[in-house]
Write a protein that holds these residues in place. Structure first.
Motif, PDB file in Angstrom:
ATOM      1  N   ALA A 170       6.154  54.637  48.587  1.00 42.14           N
ATOM      2  CA  ALA A 170       7.347  54.362  49.244  1.00 42.14           C
ATOM      3  C   ALA A 170       8.480  55.348  48.614  1.00 42.14           C
ATOM      4  N   LEU A 171       8.291  55.797  47.314  1.00 46.09           N
ATOM      5  CA  LEU A 171       9.307  56.402  46.640  1.00 46.09           C
ATOM      6  C   LEU A 171       9.203  58.193  47.428  1.00 46.09           C
ATOM      7  N   ALA A 172       7.982  58.480  47.692  1.00 44.00           N
ATOM      8  CA  ALA A 172       7.776  59.942  48.242  1.00 44.00           C
ATOM      9  C   ALA A 172       8.424  59.579  49.718  1.00 44.00           C
ATOM     10  N   ARG A 173       8.079  58.723  50.227  1.00 45.72           N
ATOM     11  CA  ARG A 173       8.645  58.633  51.675  1.00 45.72           C
ATOM     12  C   ARG A 173      10.286  58.776  51.756  1.00 45.72           C
ATOM     13  N   ALA A 174      10.636  57.983  50.627  1.00 44.85           N
ATOM     14  CA  ALA A 174      12.231  57.835  50.699  1.00 44.85           C
ATOM     15  C   ALA A 174      12.851  59.204  50.475  1.00 44.85           C
ATOM     16  N   ALA A 175      12.110  59.796  49.597  1.00 49.93           N
ATOM     17  CA  ALA A 175      12.609  61.266  49.174  1.00 49.93           C
ATOM     18  C   ALA A 175      12.551  62.186  50.112  1.00 49.93           C
ATOM     19  N   ASP A 176      11.547  62.182  50.963  1.00 46.03           N
ATOM     20  CA  ASP A 176      11.304  63.479  52.022  1.00 46.03           C
ATOM     21  C   ASP A 176      12.429  63.510  52.886  1.00 46.03           C
ATOM     22  N   VAL A 177      12.671  64.896  53.094  1.00 45.46           N
ATOM     23  CA  VAL A 177      14.016  64.993  53.968  1.00 45.46           C
ATOM     24  C   VAL A 177      13.343  66.066  55.158  1.00 45.46           C
ATOM     25  N   PRO A 178      13.999  66.549  55.998  1.00 46.43           N
ATOM     26  CA  PRO A 178      13.812  67.474  57.170  1.00 46.43           C
ATOM     27  C   PRO A 178      13.942  68.704  56.269  1.00 46.43           C
ATOM     28  N   GLY A 179      13.143  69.656  56.206  1.00 47.12           N
ATOM     29  CA  GLY A 179      13.351  71.028  55.737  1.00 47.12           C
ATOM     30  C   GLY A 179      12.567  71.211  54.433  1.00 47.12           C
ATOM     31  N   ALA A 180      12.151  70.082  53.690  1.00 46.22           N
ATOM     32  CA  ALA A 180      11.614  70.211  52.509  1.00 46.22           C
ATOM     33  C   ALA A 180       9.976  70.386  52.915  1.00 46.22           C
ATOM     34  N   GLU A 181       9.551  71.830  52.207  1.00 44.27           N
ATOM     35  CA  GLU A 181       8.222  72.180  52.403  1.00 44.27           C
ATOM     36  C   GLU A 181       7.332  71.544  51.584  1.00 44.27           C
TER      37      GLU A 181
END
Length: 243
Positions: A170-181
């Motif tokens: 859940a934390l990883a999903r919440a942190a991910d943003v477009p453009g992050a590789e």
């Protein structure tokens, strides 16, 4: 046989290390020595104290007879809270005390990002906002672009150690943003060794976690490369040639 010395603060997610050792193969040994933590708190002053040269020197004594070829201070926050130059001083002192090549989890993240050949990452930090911000500043000092930061606000390492797969994902999903590789999850108190494949499959990109990169950094210092797909893209990609 390649032996790695790991200085691990306290008793939280240390069971990640025998799991990683098993996944690496029979000719890699991961020797873990627990260091004193002092107060279990994600406050800057407590984290600085946890990574003091005196505490690390006492930990090194436990590695004297292990045959370790390299030593890694297995704390992200106990390094980056010192800042880029302070963390370098910490590692230099550790190398001098141990008489071995040395590094820390904080630097392991910077080196692992370079290994993957990516520049922009999303930070999924269990820490409070202030500490997560200091980690982001550390990455930027290492020429890593931070595309976004999510701080979960955990006050202690013990709290983080109690998280399971669901909380971590859940934390990883919440942190991910477009453009992050890639997505990075600091804190060696977080159990992740069993979750890396699911994290990468779910997010569709490389994921770097604290205990994973700590062992990889030890192998890097020992000049060993190991193919271990269950430990994620970091352990399967060809090395990136820096120019």
């Amino acid at each position: 046989m390649t032996a790695l010395g790991i200085l691990y603060p306290g008793h939280f997610a240390e069971d990640d290390y025998p799991r990683i050792e098993q996944l690496l193969g029979s000719d890699i040994r991961v020797d873990l020595v627990h260091t004193e933590t002092g107060e279990d708190s994600h406050r800057v002053d407590a984290l600085r104290d946890m990574g003091s040269s005196e505490r690390l020197a006492r930990g090194v004594e436990g590695l004297r007879l292990s045959g370790a070829e390299a030593v890694v201070w297995a704390s992200t926050s106990g390094s980056f809270v010192l800042g880029w130059e302070g963390a370098h001083e910490q590692v230099r002192a550790l190398a001098l005390t141990a008489g071995l090549p040395a590094s820390s989890t904080a630097f392991a993240f910077v080196h692992a990002v370079r290994e993957l050949g990516v520049r922009r990452v999303a930070v999924a930090a269990p820490y409070p906002d202030e500490v997560a911000g200091l980690f982001s500043d550390f990455l930027r000092a290492g020429d890593v672009e931070v595309a976004g930061v999510r701080a979960a606000g955990a006050v202690t390492a013990r709290e983080v150690a109690g998280w399971g797969e669901a909380e971590t994902l859940a934390l990883a999903r919440a942190a991910d943003v477009p453009g992050a590789e890639a997505v990075v999850l600091p804190d060696t108190a977080l159990h992740t060794a069993a979750h890396v494949p699911l994290l990468e499959k779910t997010l569709g990109k490389p994921v770097l976690t604290a205990n994973q990169v700590t062992v990889w950094e030890g192998l890097r210092l020992a000049d060993r490369r190991v193919n271990a797909p269950e430990l994620g893209a970091l352990f399967t990609r060809e090395p990136i040639v820096q120019v």
